[in-house]
Design a protein around this motif. Structure first.
Motif, short mmCIF file in Angstrom:
data_model
loop_
_atom_site.label_atom_id
_atom_site.label_comp_id
_atom_site.label_asym_id
_atom_site.label_seq_id
_atom_site.Cartn_x
_atom_site.Cartn_y
_atom_site.Cartn_z
N UNK A 5 -45.03 -18.06 26.05
CA UNK A 5 -45.59 -19.05 26.97
C UNK A 5 -45.29 -20.45 26.47
N UNK A 6 -44.76 -21.30 27.36
CA UNK A 6 -44.59 -22.70 26.99
C UNK A 6 -45.96 -23.35 26.85
N UNK A 7 -46.09 -24.36 26.02
CA UNK A 7 -47.39 -25.00 25.83
C UNK A 7 -47.98 -25.51 27.14
N UNK A 8 -49.30 -25.42 27.25
CA UNK A 8 -49.98 -25.96 28.43
C UNK A 8 -49.92 -27.48 28.39
N UNK A 9 -50.17 -28.09 29.52
CA UNK A 9 -50.16 -29.55 29.58
C UNK A 9 -48.80 -30.10 29.96
N UNK A 10 -48.64 -31.38 29.76
CA UNK A 10 -47.43 -32.06 30.20
C UNK A 10 -46.21 -31.60 29.40
N UNK A 11 -45.08 -31.43 30.10
CA UNK A 11 -43.85 -30.97 29.47
C UNK A 11 -42.70 -31.88 29.88
N UNK A 12 -41.97 -32.36 28.89
CA UNK A 12 -40.77 -33.16 29.14
C UNK A 12 -39.56 -32.22 29.16
N UNK A 13 -38.81 -32.24 30.25
CA UNK A 13 -37.69 -31.32 30.45
C UNK A 13 -36.42 -32.10 30.70
N UNK A 14 -35.35 -31.71 30.01
CA UNK A 14 -34.03 -32.29 30.25
C UNK A 14 -33.08 -31.18 30.68
N UNK A 15 -32.43 -31.37 31.82
CA UNK A 15 -31.44 -30.40 32.32
C UNK A 15 -30.07 -31.06 32.26
N UNK A 16 -29.12 -30.38 31.64
CA UNK A 16 -27.77 -30.90 31.48
C UNK A 16 -26.78 -30.07 32.26
N UNK A 17 -25.90 -30.74 32.99
CA UNK A 17 -24.84 -30.05 33.71
C UNK A 17 -23.51 -30.70 33.44
N UNK A 18 -22.49 -29.89 33.26
CA UNK A 18 -21.15 -30.45 33.13
C UNK A 18 -20.64 -30.94 34.48
N UNK A 37 -45.64 -27.20 37.89
CA UNK A 37 -46.51 -27.52 36.77
C UNK A 37 -46.38 -28.99 36.40
N UNK A 38 -47.14 -29.43 35.44
CA UNK A 38 -47.11 -30.82 34.99
C UNK A 38 -45.88 -31.02 34.11
N UNK A 39 -44.80 -31.45 34.74
CA UNK A 39 -43.54 -31.61 34.00
C UNK A 39 -42.79 -32.83 34.51
N UNK A 95 -34.08 -39.75 25.16
CA UNK A 95 -35.24 -38.97 25.58
C UNK A 95 -35.58 -37.96 24.49
N UNK A 96 -36.82 -37.53 24.47
CA UNK A 96 -37.28 -36.55 23.48
C UNK A 96 -37.93 -35.37 24.21
N UNK A 97 -37.14 -34.54 24.85
CA UNK A 97 -37.71 -33.44 25.63
C UNK A 97 -38.25 -32.33 24.76
N UNK A 98 -39.21 -31.62 25.30
CA UNK A 98 -39.67 -30.41 24.63
C UNK A 98 -38.82 -29.22 24.99
N UNK A 99 -38.18 -29.28 26.18
CA UNK A 99 -37.34 -28.20 26.68
C UNK A 99 -36.04 -28.78 27.20
N UNK A 100 -34.93 -28.22 26.74
CA UNK A 100 -33.61 -28.61 27.22
C UNK A 100 -32.95 -27.38 27.85
N UNK A 101 -32.44 -27.54 29.07
CA UNK A 101 -31.69 -26.49 29.76
C UNK A 101 -30.24 -26.95 29.85
#
Length: 207
Positions: A5-18, A37-39, A95-101
């Motif tokens: 489970x990802x942590x509850x609460x606010x999540x910083x997400x970065x998505x990268x595409x070529x 969700x709160x992201x 940026x300092x994301x918690x999750x990078x895709x």
């Protein structure tokens, strides 16, 4: 099967595409989940003509309405020749994301492969999940992580792909059966109806 489970609460997400449509194909269903969700979601794409960038901007606005998107406008298919520009461009996002895709590090496409490898070096403290993109190269490998999707989310993903990327419709690989079929296969592997799959090399588990 153990679920993480990802942590509850606010999540910083970065998505990268070529390329425009990479993020939407690789993790569009996951974006639909994150939008519920709160992201805070940031999307950064390394290449793209004005037409293709407009398609992706519209798509991201529907997948995740509050997301911000930017484009580096580097040459499509030539990213390894612009290694310095790609690396500096990622660092300049500041940026300092918690999750990078990001794309897979072993993707057969050279642009995807470079971006996937650099993502894990620029954001060493984030959870970096590498999405998969089906292609004629046949480069798919067994994934390590999954995000389960409802039938509504899976079908919505495909609807948005067709709606937002008219420039790609007609290509032999752009096919509703392909997109749904891969999500159905990944769903079977994780005991869900549909899922998107990811690869990662390092996960810190807090007990």
């Amino acid at each position: 099967m153990l679920g993480l489970q990802l942590p509850a609460g606010h999540l910083e997400v970065l998505c990268l595409g070529a390329h425009p449509d990479d993020v939407e194909i690789g993790c569009g269903g996951t974006l639909l989940c994150l939008a519920e969700r709160d992201a805070s979601i940031r999307v950064h794409v390394m290449t793209g003509t004005p037409e293709r960038a407009a398609e992706s901007t519209r798509a991201i606005g529907l997948f995740a309405p509050t997301a911000k998107i930017s484009f580096a406008q580097l040459p499509d298919g030539r990213l390894p020749a612009y290694w310095n520009e790609v690396k500096q461009g990622l660092e300049d996002l500041a940026v300092s994301p918690g999750l990078v895709l990001a794309p897979r590090v072993d993707d057969a496409h050279q642009d995807h492969r470079l971006l996937g490898r650099l993502a894990a070096t620029v954001w060493r403290d984030a959870l970096v999940l590498h999405y998969e993109i089906p292609k004629w190269d046949g480069d798919l490998e067994p994934p390590t992580h999954y995000v389960s999707l409802t039938p509504e989310q899976a079908h919505r993903k495909v609807e948005l792909l067709d709606e937002c990327f008219p420039s790609q419709i007609g290509r032999d690989w752009w096919d509703d059966e392909l997109f749904l079929g891969l999500m159905r296969l990944r769903g079977v592997e994780t005991r869900a109806r549909y899922a998107e799959a990811f690869h990662t090399t390092k996960v810190r588990v807090a007990l």
